[in-house]
Design a protein around this motif. Structure first.
Motif, PDB file in Angstrom:
ATOM      1  N   UNK A 187       4.787   5.513 -22.852  1.00  9.60           N
ATOM      2  CA  UNK A 187       5.417   6.484 -21.961  1.00  9.60           C
ATOM      3  C   UNK A 187       5.701   5.783 -20.648  1.00  9.60           C
ATOM      4  N   UNK A 188       6.921   5.807 -20.220  1.00 11.20           N
ATOM      5  CA  UNK A 188       7.282   5.219 -18.936  1.00 11.20           C
ATOM      6  C   UNK A 188       7.043   6.233 -17.835  1.00 11.20           C
ATOM      7  N   UNK A 189       6.670   5.740 -16.663  1.00 15.48           N
ATOM      8  CA  UNK A 189       6.412   6.627 -15.541  1.00 15.48           C
ATOM      9  C   UNK A 189       7.681   6.993 -14.810  1.00 15.48           C
ATOM     10  N   UNK A 190       7.623   8.052 -14.035  1.00 16.51           N
ATOM     11  CA  UNK A 190       8.808   8.489 -13.294  1.00 16.51           C
ATOM     12  C   UNK A 190       9.061   7.601 -12.081  1.00 16.51           C
ATOM     13  N   UNK A 191      10.313   7.527 -11.682  1.00 11.93           N
ATOM     14  CA  UNK A 191      10.647   6.852 -10.436  1.00 11.93           C
ATOM     15  C   UNK A 191      10.173   7.738  -9.286  1.00 11.93           C
ATOM     16  N   UNK A 192       9.710   7.134  -8.232  1.00  8.91           N
ATOM     17  CA  UNK A 192       9.209   7.909  -7.100  1.00  8.91           C
ATOM     18  C   UNK A 192      10.377   8.539  -6.345  1.00  8.91           C
ATOM     19  N   UNK A 193      10.202   9.786  -5.999  1.00  8.41           N
ATOM     20  CA  UNK A 193      11.198  10.499  -5.214  1.00  8.41           C
ATOM     21  C   UNK A 193      10.765  10.448  -3.757  1.00  8.41           C
ATOM     22  N   UNK A 194      11.531   9.809  -2.891  1.00 13.01           N
ATOM     23  CA  UNK A 194      11.089   9.631  -1.512  1.00 13.01           C
ATOM     24  C   UNK A 194      11.075  10.917  -0.690  1.00 13.01           C
ATOM     25  N   UNK A 195      11.798  11.944  -1.105  1.00 16.00           N
ATOM     26  CA  UNK A 195      11.906  13.135  -0.275  1.00 16.00           C
ATOM     27  C   UNK A 195      11.044  14.294  -0.750  1.00 16.00           C
ATOM     28  N   UNK A 196      10.332  14.132  -1.856  1.00 14.85           N
ATOM     29  CA  UNK A 196       9.565  15.241  -2.426  1.00 14.85           C
ATOM     30  C   UNK A 196       8.143  14.785  -2.701  1.00 14.85           C
ATOM     31  N   UNK A 197       7.195  15.667  -2.441  1.00 15.79           N
ATOM     32  CA  UNK A 197       5.816  15.420  -2.849  1.00 15.79           C
ATOM     33  C   UNK A 197       5.302  16.671  -3.544  1.00 15.79           C
ATOM     34  N   UNK A 198       4.174  16.553  -4.224  1.00 14.53           N
ATOM     35  CA  UNK A 198       3.666  17.648  -5.045  1.00 14.53           C
ATOM     36  C   UNK A 198       2.317  18.129  -4.562  1.00 14.53           C
ATOM     37  N   UNK A 199       2.128  19.439  -4.668  1.00  8.21           N
ATOM     38  CA  UNK A 199       0.832  20.065  -4.385  1.00  8.21           C
ATOM     39  C   UNK A 199       0.402  20.776  -5.659  1.00  8.21           C
ATOM     40  N   UNK A 200      -0.856  20.635  -6.015  1.00  4.24           N
ATOM     41  CA  UNK A 200      -1.400  21.245  -7.231  1.00  4.24           C
ATOM     42  C   UNK A 200      -2.368  22.354  -6.845  1.00  4.24           C
ATOM     43  N   UNK A 201      -2.262  23.466  -7.561  1.00  2.00           N
ATOM     44  CA  UNK A 201      -3.246  24.527  -7.353  1.00  2.00           C
ATOM     45  C   UNK A 201      -4.510  24.158  -8.110  1.00  2.00           C
ATOM     46  N   UNK A 202      -5.617  24.683  -7.655  1.00  2.00           N
ATOM     47  CA  UNK A 202      -6.865  24.489  -8.385  1.00  2.00           C
ATOM     48  C   UNK A 202      -6.768  25.270  -9.687  1.00  2.00           C
ATOM     49  N   UNK A 203      -7.128  24.640 -10.802  1.00  2.00           N
ATOM     50  CA  UNK A 203      -7.011  25.353 -12.073  1.00  2.00           C
ATOM     51  C   UNK A 203      -7.951  26.545 -12.135  1.00  2.00           C
ATOM     52  N   UNK A 204      -7.425  27.643 -12.659  1.00  2.00           N
ATOM     53  CA  UNK A 204      -8.244  28.811 -12.919  1.00  2.00           C
ATOM     54  C   UNK A 204      -8.611  28.811 -14.388  1.00  2.00           C
ATOM     55  N   UNK A 205      -9.710  29.394 -14.726  1.00  2.00           N
ATOM     56  CA  UNK A 205     -10.114  29.441 -16.122  1.00  2.00           C
ATOM     57  C   UNK A 205      -9.921  30.861 -16.632  1.00  2.00           C
ATOM     58  N   UNK A 206      -9.066  30.991 -17.624  1.00  2.00           N
ATOM     59  CA  UNK A 206      -8.798  32.284 -18.245  1.00  2.00           C
ATOM     60  C   UNK A 206      -9.020  32.127 -19.732  1.00  2.00           C
ATOM     61  N   UNK A 207     -10.123  32.622 -20.225  1.00  2.00           N
ATOM     62  CA  UNK A 207     -10.454  32.511 -21.638  1.00  2.00           C
ATOM     63  C   UNK A 207     -10.439  31.055 -22.089  1.00  2.00           C
ATOM     64  N   UNK A 208     -10.876  30.132 -21.227  1.00  2.00           N
ATOM     65  CA  UNK A 208     -10.977  28.741 -21.605  1.00  2.00           C
ATOM     66  C   UNK A 208      -9.753  27.893 -21.336  1.00  2.00           C
ATOM     67  N   UNK A 209      -8.637  28.471 -20.972  1.00  2.00           N
ATOM     68  CA  UNK A 209      -7.423  27.688 -20.706  1.00  2.00           C
ATOM     69  C   UNK A 209      -7.017  27.883 -19.257  1.00  2.00           C
ATOM     70  N   UNK A 210      -7.069  26.815 -18.492  1.00  2.00           N
ATOM     71  CA  UNK A 210      -6.774  26.921 -17.068  1.00  2.00           C
ATOM     72  C   UNK A 210      -5.300  26.904 -16.761  1.00  2.00           C
ATOM     73  N   UNK A 211      -4.852  27.867 -15.972  1.00  2.00           N
ATOM     74  CA  UNK A 211      -3.469  27.884 -15.477  1.00  2.00           C
ATOM     75  C   UNK A 211      -3.388  26.997 -14.261  1.00  2.00           C
ATOM     76  N   UNK A 212      -2.323  26.213 -14.206  1.00  2.00           N
ATOM     77  CA  UNK A 212      -2.129  25.305 -13.086  1.00  2.00           C
ATOM     78  C   UNK A 212      -0.684  25.378 -12.622  1.00  2.00           C
ATOM     79  N   UNK A 213      -0.491  25.035 -11.368  1.00  2.00           N
ATOM     80  CA  UNK A 213       0.853  24.997 -10.801  1.00  2.00           C
ATOM     81  C   UNK A 213       1.010  23.710 -10.007  1.00  2.00           C
TER      82      UNK A 213
END
Length: 124
Positions: A1-27
């Motif tokens: 799997x090749x990695x993505x090229x870095x986007x200089x103008x965008x960065x990412x924020x991740x929500x803390x995973x929640x646990x719902x019946x064993x499967x965590x939702x993430x954003x």
């Protein structure tokens, strides 16, 4: 799997995973240089069943075709060897089918729409 090229103008924020019946939702939220949201990837992970589910992926119209959704998906797959999980998505639009077909070719990970999910991932 090749990695993505870095986007200089965008960065990412991740929500803390929640646990719902064993499967965590993430954003993962894509943010512009002024921390305004320009895209979002919502997904669930079930480590027990080794499955992932893409709930939604969207990028603001004026930010599309810059690799933001692609990079967000690479981020989701990179965590804890999730590329080795079985993935599925919600119903896909025509654009979504093209996107996921390209991502399947790039990552060697299948992203079928409406595939069988594990009992821990709830789509509602």
């Amino acid at each position: 799997m090749s990695g993505p090229a870095r986007l200089p103008t965008v960065h990412f924020a991740r929500t803390a995973p929640g646990m719902e019946s064993g499967a965590g939702r993430q954003t993962l939220t894509a943010l512009d240089p002024h921390d305004r949201p320009v895209g979002r990837l919502d997904f669930q992970i079930c480590h027990t069943c080794r499955r992932g589910f893409i709930r939604n992926i969207a990028v603001a119209v004026h930010w599309q075709d810059q690799g933001i959704a692609r990079e967000a998906l690479h981020h989701a797959l990179a965590q804890e060897l999730r590329a080795h999980y079985a993935w599925s998505t919600t119903r896909q639009t025509s654009d979504g089918r093209h996107f996921f077909a390209a991502m399947e070719e790039e990552t060697d990970v299948a992203f079928p729409a409406n595939a069988t999910k594990c009992p821990h991932i709830h789509t509602s």
